[in-house]
Write an enzyme that holds these catalytic residues in place. Structure first.
Site, short mmCIF file in Angstrom:
data_model
loop_
_atom_site.label_atom_id
_atom_site.label_comp_id
_atom_site.label_asym_id
_atom_site.label_seq_id
_atom_site.Cartn_x
_atom_site.Cartn_y
_atom_site.Cartn_z
N LYS A 22 2.91 5.69 30.37
CA LYS A 22 1.77 5.44 29.48
C LYS A 22 0.45 5.30 30.24
CE LYS A 22 2.17 5.73 25.96
NZ LYS A 22 2.19 7.05 25.25
N ARG A 44 -3.52 3.00 35.08
CA ARG A 44 -4.33 2.67 33.91
C ARG A 44 -4.51 1.17 33.86
NH1 ARG A 44 -2.11 3.76 27.73
NH2 ARG A 44 -4.04 3.23 26.59
N SER A 100 0.38 -0.18 25.17
CA SER A 100 0.72 1.19 24.79
C SER A 100 2.22 1.45 24.97
CB SER A 100 -0.10 2.18 25.62
OG SER A 100 0.23 3.51 25.30
#
Length: 526
Positions: free
Chosen positions: A230, A325, A333
Site C-alpha cells: 500500500k 509512504r 490504507s
C-alpha cells in the site's frame, strides 16, 4: 497504381546464396553482410542494402561489414560521394544508412514512423535510381489531408519529418532506389558504435536489437519491487512495464519467494527453475536488451524467509526498488484493503479474514502489543501511548533489537494472508536493515509514493527507476494511480498515537537514507 497490393512474402535467408554480387539478396546479406529485419517494409517486398542501423533507443549503432570492412569497401566507396555532397553530416552522427528499392506497382500506405529514435533524428532521402520521376508519387505532411508531393528526381536531396504522415507509390515499371539516411545532431549524446562481423546474426524485437552472441547474458529477473504494501508498488510496476524494453512477469506479484516457494524440491537448480516459471525467461534469453521483474510487496517485511531464498534462486545481481509512504496513511490504507469485500475470489482469499470483524484501532494496538511482548519496542508505553526517547536511542541499532526483530518475524508473519503487521510494515528503516546487510547498497532505490502525486511526479519517479535499471529514458503514457480506493477517515486518537510512535522511526529512516545513499537519500546509481 491507386490501390495497395497484398504485401509479398519476404525472402528466406536460409537458402543457398545464388550470387555474391547481388547485394539486394537477403541470403547474400545474411552470409556476407548482416541481415536486418524491417517488418513492414519486408512485407511490402521492399529490398534493402543495410550499411548502418540503430536500435530503437539509439543506444547502439551497428556498422555493417559492407560499410566498414576494408575487404568489402565497394559499397562504402559508392555512397561516399553522396555523403560528401551532404557536407554537414559527420559520419559519426549517422545512425541509419540504407539503400531501399521499391518494386514497381507497390504502394507504401500513409503512415508515420514510430520509436524513440525517430524523435531525435533527421531523415534524409536521396533518390538514386528513378527511371521516370513523374510516375513516382512521394507525399508527406503533418496530416494526411495536408500531404504534398515531393519531386524524386535523381540527386534531389530532401529532408522530411518522418514523425509526420508520408506515403509513396511506384507507378513505374522499374524499381525505385533511394539512399535513406538518419543522423542525430551534435547535441545528442553519441551512441555506442559497434562494427559487426561478416555473417553475424541479429535478434530483433519491435523495439530492440541484440547480437546473437550475447544470448543469455542477462539473467532473469532483473529487478524486484520489495514493498512496502500500500505504498504505490502496483502503480510503479505499471509505469515501469510501459517501457518497451520491460516485459511483464506472468503475474505482477509472483510470491515465489514466500507463499509459492516450493520446499518439496530437492535441489537449488529445481527451486531456481520453479521461480523462473513465473517469468518469460526462455523467451527473453535471446534478447538481453529487454528485462523483466516483479512486485511482491510482502518481501520487504519477510526478509527472514525471503533473503536466503532469493540468494539461492537468483544468484545474479538483482536490482531492488523500495516504495515508501507516510506510515500512518499506509497502515490505514492496508486495513481498508484487507477488510474490503470488493475484488475477485483470489484477491479476497489472500487478504485474509482475521480483521473482518475488527476495528482499525484494535488491529493497530494488537500489533503494538505483539511487538512489545516480543521485546521489539521496549521504549513504547502502552498506557500513555508514548515513546521514551532516551530508551529508543539506546535500543535502536543494538543486538537486542536485531534479536527481537528476528523473533517478531518468526512469530508474527504468517503466509497466505495479508491481515497482519499493520504497524510494523511502516517501520521502514528496521525492514531495510537486513536487506542492506545482505546486498550492496548500489542495488537499492528508495522512492516515496507522495513524490508521485506532485505535478510531473510520476515521470520523475519513473525516470529514477529507469536509470536505476539501466534503461533509456521513456515517457510514461498512462500516469493514473493504480489499485487505489476510497476509505473512511481514521479516529484522531489512533492517528495521534501512530504519529508519536513513528516519529523517531522516521528520523532513523532519514539518517539511514543520508548515511547510506547520500545527503538527499538518493540511491547510488539513480
Amino acid at each position: 497504381c491507386g490501390t495497395t497490393p497484398t504485401p509479398p512474402r519476404t525472402t528466406s535467408t536460409s537458402r543457398s546464396v545464388p550470387s555474391r554480387t547481388n547485394l539486394w539478396d537477403d541470403a547474400n546479406a545474411a552470409q556476407n553482410n548482416v541481415h536486418v529485419t524491417r517488418p513492414s517494409h519486408d512485407a511490402w517486398g521492399i529490398k534493402k542494402i543495410a550499411l548502418i542501423f540503430c536500435d530503437d533507443f539509439l543506444r547502439d549503432v551497428y556498422e555493417m561489414p559492407w560499410y566498414h570492412s576494408k575487404s568489402s569497401s565497394a559499397m562504402r566507396e559508392a555512397v561516399e560521394p553522396i555523403l560528401e555532397a551532404l557536407g554537414n553530416v559527420p559520419r559519426e552522427r549517422i545512425v541509419r544508412l540504407i539503400l531501399a528499392s521499391l518494386p514497381p506497382g507497390i504502394t507504401i500506405p500513409v503512415h508515420h514512423d514510430t520509436g524513440e529514435w525517430v524523435r531525435h533524428t533527421h531523415r534524409v532521402h536521396v533518390p538514386v535510381i528513378v527511371t521516370d520521376p513523374s510516375r513516382v508519387l512521394f507525399r508527406c505532411g503533418p496530416r494526411e489531408d495536408s500531404m504534398m508531393r515531393v519531386e524524386c528526381n535523381p540527386g534531389h536531396v530532401f529532408e522530411l519529418n518522418n514523425q509526420g504522415k508520408h506515403a509513396v507509390s511506384n507507378c513505374s515499371d522499374e524499381h525505385r532506389v533511394h539512399l535513406i539516411l538518419d543522423y542525430v545532431d551534435e547535441s545528442f549524446p553519441s551512441p555506442r558504435r559497434v562494427k559487426l562481423e561478416r555473417g553475424e546474426r541479429l535478434l530483433q524485437t519491435r523495439r530492440s536489437i541484440d547480437r546473437a552472441r550475447d544470448e543469455g547474458s542477462r539473467p532473469c529477473p532483473s529487478y524486484l519491487i520489495l514493498g512496502a504494501q500500500k505504498a504505490g508498488t502496483t502503480s510503479l510496476y505499471e509505469y515501469l512495464t510501459q517501457h518497451p524494453l520491460v516485459v511483464r512477469a506472468k503475474r505482477r506479484e509472483t510470491h515465489n519467494l514466500d507463499w509459492r516457494w516450493d520446499s518439496t524440491l530437492k535441489t537449488s537448480r529445481q527451486r531456481r527453475d520453479h521461480c523462473l516459471k513465473f517469468f518469460h525467461a526462455s523467451e527473453l534469453r535471446p534478447h538481453p536488451s529487454c528485462l523483466t521483474g516483479e512486485s511482491t510487496p510482502s518481501y520487504l517485511l519477510d526478509s527472514r524467509r525471503v533473503i536466503p531464498r532469493l540468494k539461492e534462486a537468483y544468484p545474479h545481481p538483482v536490482q531492488f526498488i523500495v516504495m515508501m509512504r507516510d506510515p500512518v496513511r499506509r497502515a490505514h490504507s492496508h486495513y481498508a484493503m484487507v477488510t474490503s469485500l470488493d475484488g475477485n475470489p483470489e484477491q479476497t482469499k489472500t487478504r485474509g479474514t482475521e480483521w473482518l470483524n475488527r476495528t482499525f484501532e484494535e488491529v493497530v494496538y494488537d500489533d503494538l502489543s505483539n511487538m512489545k511482548r516480543d521485546g521489539l519496542i521496549p521504549y513504547w508505553d502502552e498506557e500513555t501511548r508514548t515513546v521514551d526517547a532516551e530508551e529508543f536511542d539506546a535500543f535502536a541499532g543494538s543486538k537486542e533489537e536485531d534479536d527481537a526483530w528476528d523473533r517478531y518475524l518468526s512469530r508474527r508473519v504468517p503466509l497466505r494472508t495479508g491481515s497482519h503487521c499493520p504497524v510494523t510494515r511502516g517501520m521502514y528503516e528496521l525492514q531495510l536493515r537486513p536487506w542492506l546487510k545482505s546486498f550492496p547498497r548500489e542495488r537499492f532505490l528508495l522512492l516515496r509514493m507522495e513524490d508521485m502525486k506532485t505535478n510531473g511526479g510520476v515521470q520523475r519517479t519513473a525516470d529514477r527507476a529507469f536509470r536505476h535499471l539501466g534503461l533509456p529514458p521513456y515517457e510514461v503514457r498512462d500516469d493514473s494511480a493504480k489499485n487505489s480506493r476510497d476509505y473512511e477517515s481514521m479516529g484522531d486518537d489512533v492517528r495521534d498515537a501512530l504519529r508519536r510512535f513513528y516519529e523517531p522511526h522516521n528520523r532513523r529512516l532519514a539518517r539511514m537514507a543520508a548515511d547510506v545513499f547520500g545527503a538527499n537519500g538518493e540511491e547510488g546509481r539513480g
